[in-house]
Design a protein around this motif. Sequence first.
Motif, PDB file in Angstrom:
ATOM      1  N   HIS A  46     -32.779 -89.694  -4.587  1.00 14.03           N
ATOM      2  CA  HIS A  46     -32.009 -90.653  -3.791  1.00 14.03           C
ATOM      3  C   HIS A  46     -32.125 -92.049  -4.396  1.00 14.03           C
ATOM      4  CE1 HIS A  46     -30.736 -92.974  -0.277  1.00 14.03           C
ATOM      5  NE2 HIS A  46     -30.318 -91.848   0.285  1.00 14.03           N
ATOM      6  N   PRO A  47     -31.052 -92.836  -4.412  1.00 13.95           N
ATOM      7  CA  PRO A  47     -31.112 -94.170  -5.027  1.00 13.95           C
ATOM      8  C   PRO A  47     -31.916 -95.192  -4.231  1.00 13.95           C
ATOM      9  CG  PRO A  47     -28.981 -93.851  -3.990  1.00 13.95           C
ATOM     10  CD  PRO A  47     -29.686 -92.514  -3.934  1.00 13.95           C
ATOM     11  N   GLY A  48     -32.202 -94.889  -2.972  1.00 18.80           N
ATOM     12  CA  GLY A  48     -32.879 -95.858  -2.114  1.00 18.80           C
ATOM     13  C   GLY A  48     -31.908 -96.524  -1.160  1.00 18.80           C
ATOM     14  N   SER A  49     -32.445 -97.120  -0.119  1.00 18.83           N
ATOM     15  CA  SER A  49     -31.610 -97.708   0.932  1.00 18.83           C
ATOM     16  C   SER A  49     -32.235 -98.993   1.462  1.00 18.83           C
ATOM     17  CB  SER A  49     -31.442 -96.731   2.113  1.00 18.83           C
ATOM     18  OG  SER A  49     -30.965 -95.481   1.704  1.00 18.83           O
ATOM     19  N   VAL A  50     -31.405 -99.741   2.161  1.00 21.93           N
ATOM     20  CA  VAL A  50     -31.877-100.894   2.923  1.00 21.93           C
ATOM     21  C   VAL A  50     -31.364-100.759   4.345  1.00 21.93           C
ATOM     22  CG1 VAL A  50     -32.046-102.484   0.969  1.00 21.93           C
ATOM     23  CG2 VAL A  50     -29.868-102.257   2.186  1.00 21.93           C
ATOM     24  N   ALA A  51     -32.088-101.353   5.286  1.00 27.67           N
ATOM     25  CA  ALA A  51     -31.657-101.382   6.678  1.00 27.67           C
ATOM     26  C   ALA A  51     -31.980-102.756   7.231  1.00 27.67           C
ATOM     27  CB  ALA A  51     -32.349-100.291   7.485  1.00 27.67           C
ATOM     28  N   GLU A 124     -36.335 -90.745  -1.228  1.00 29.08           N
ATOM     29  CA  GLU A 124     -35.705 -91.946  -0.676  1.00 29.08           C
ATOM     30  C   GLU A 124     -36.748 -92.949  -0.201  1.00 29.08           C
ATOM     31  OE1 GLU A 124     -32.438 -93.436   2.644  1.00 29.08           O
ATOM     32  OE2 GLU A 124     -33.386 -91.484   2.884  1.00 29.08           O
ATOM     33  N   ALA A 125     -36.590 -94.195  -0.634  1.00 25.91           N
ATOM     34  CA  ALA A 125     -37.389 -95.315  -0.144  1.00 25.91           C
ATOM     35  C   ALA A 125     -36.449 -96.277   0.578  1.00 25.91           C
ATOM     36  CB  ALA A 125     -38.086 -96.025  -1.301  1.00 25.91           C
ATOM     37  N   VAL A 126     -36.877 -96.786   1.722  1.00 18.41           N
ATOM     38  CA  VAL A 126     -36.054 -97.707   2.499  1.00 18.41           C
ATOM     39  C   VAL A 126     -36.837 -98.983   2.762  1.00 18.41           C
ATOM     40  CG1 VAL A 126     -34.767 -98.091   4.637  1.00 18.41           C
ATOM     41  CG2 VAL A 126     -34.862 -95.811   3.653  1.00 18.41           C
ATOM     42  N   ARG A 127     -36.214-100.104   2.523  1.00 19.97           N
ATOM     43  CA  ARG A 127     -36.773-101.408   2.931  1.00 19.97           C
ATOM     44  C   ARG A 127     -36.010-101.860   4.177  1.00 19.97           C
ATOM     45  NH1 ARG A 127     -38.986-106.241  -0.727  1.00 19.97           N
ATOM     46  NH2 ARG A 127     -40.828-104.944  -0.303  1.00 19.97           N
ATOM     47  N   ILE A 128     -36.763-102.089   5.254  1.00 21.42           N
ATOM     48  CA  ILE A 128     -36.170-102.553   6.503  1.00 21.42           C
ATOM     49  C   ILE A 128     -36.430-104.048   6.638  1.00 21.42           C
ATOM     50  CG2 ILE A 128     -36.079-102.276   9.006  1.00 21.42           C
ATOM     51  CD1 ILE A 128     -37.142 -99.442   8.656  1.00 21.42           C
ATOM     52  N   ASN A 173     -34.160 -92.760  12.048  1.00 18.27           N
ATOM     53  CA  ASN A 173     -35.425 -93.148  11.441  1.00 18.27           C
ATOM     54  C   ASN A 173     -35.586 -94.661  11.334  1.00 18.27           C
ATOM     55  OD1 ASN A 173     -37.080 -93.884   8.934  1.00 18.27           O
ATOM     56  ND2 ASN A 173     -37.620 -91.742   9.171  1.00 18.27           N
ATOM     57  N   CYS A 174     -34.587 -95.340  10.779  1.00 15.07           N
ATOM     58  CA  CYS A 174     -34.705 -96.782  10.552  1.00 15.07           C
ATOM     59  C   CYS A 174     -34.745 -97.555  11.862  1.00 15.07           C
ATOM     60  CB  CYS A 174     -33.553 -97.269   9.675  1.00 15.07           C
ATOM     61  SG  CYS A 174     -33.647 -96.686   7.968  1.00 15.07           S
TER      62      CYS A 174
END
Length: 208
Positions: A46-51, A124-128, A173-174
Amino acid sequence: MTIKDTAEEWEVRATETPFVGNKTSVRTDDVVMPDGSVVRRDYQVHPGSVAVLALDDQGRVLVIRQYRHPVRHKLWEIPAGLLDIPGENPLHAAQRELYEEAHVKAEDWRVLTDVFTTPGGCDEAVRIFLARDLSEAEGQRFEVEDEEADMELSRVPVDELVRGVLTGELHNNCLVVGVLSLIAAQQGDGLDALRPAEAPWPARPFEA
């Protein structure tokens, strides 16, 4: 003992990519275990995400309701999106998502938390982010399509979201992680003590 996640990579004897999709792919690695055995692990790349947890001056969180086909639910979520460009600054991506999904801009940005969403089966890594000092964005609204064309937008008091999380009515999740992290930060050192918006993110390195 320090309770802190640490980077580590075990030996991979072989790897292949049996599926490549539009945004993500599936990888199969043969990984050497501590006892010397080799096991096969399949996972989504996964390219990664932001929230963005956007908090207004009345203590309400900006949320959207969107259909998610894999789980066959319409979920209440906070604005979020993929890191479409390798090495993209996550703050810029978060600002873009807040504009595109809610037509809102924010003057105060901080890192609320960083998470791996499903580390047993996806990288997947997410920065909130926490976004405050909100106002209506200028210019023309972003033209939405597909599932986003059916989105609903609302502002909900934090306490109501916490209740929904704890009663099993809210599942994204986020949203869950973001709302509970917000409460923890407020009851701890305060929101102004959160990391700056461009704090390093080893899971998805970027250029400032």
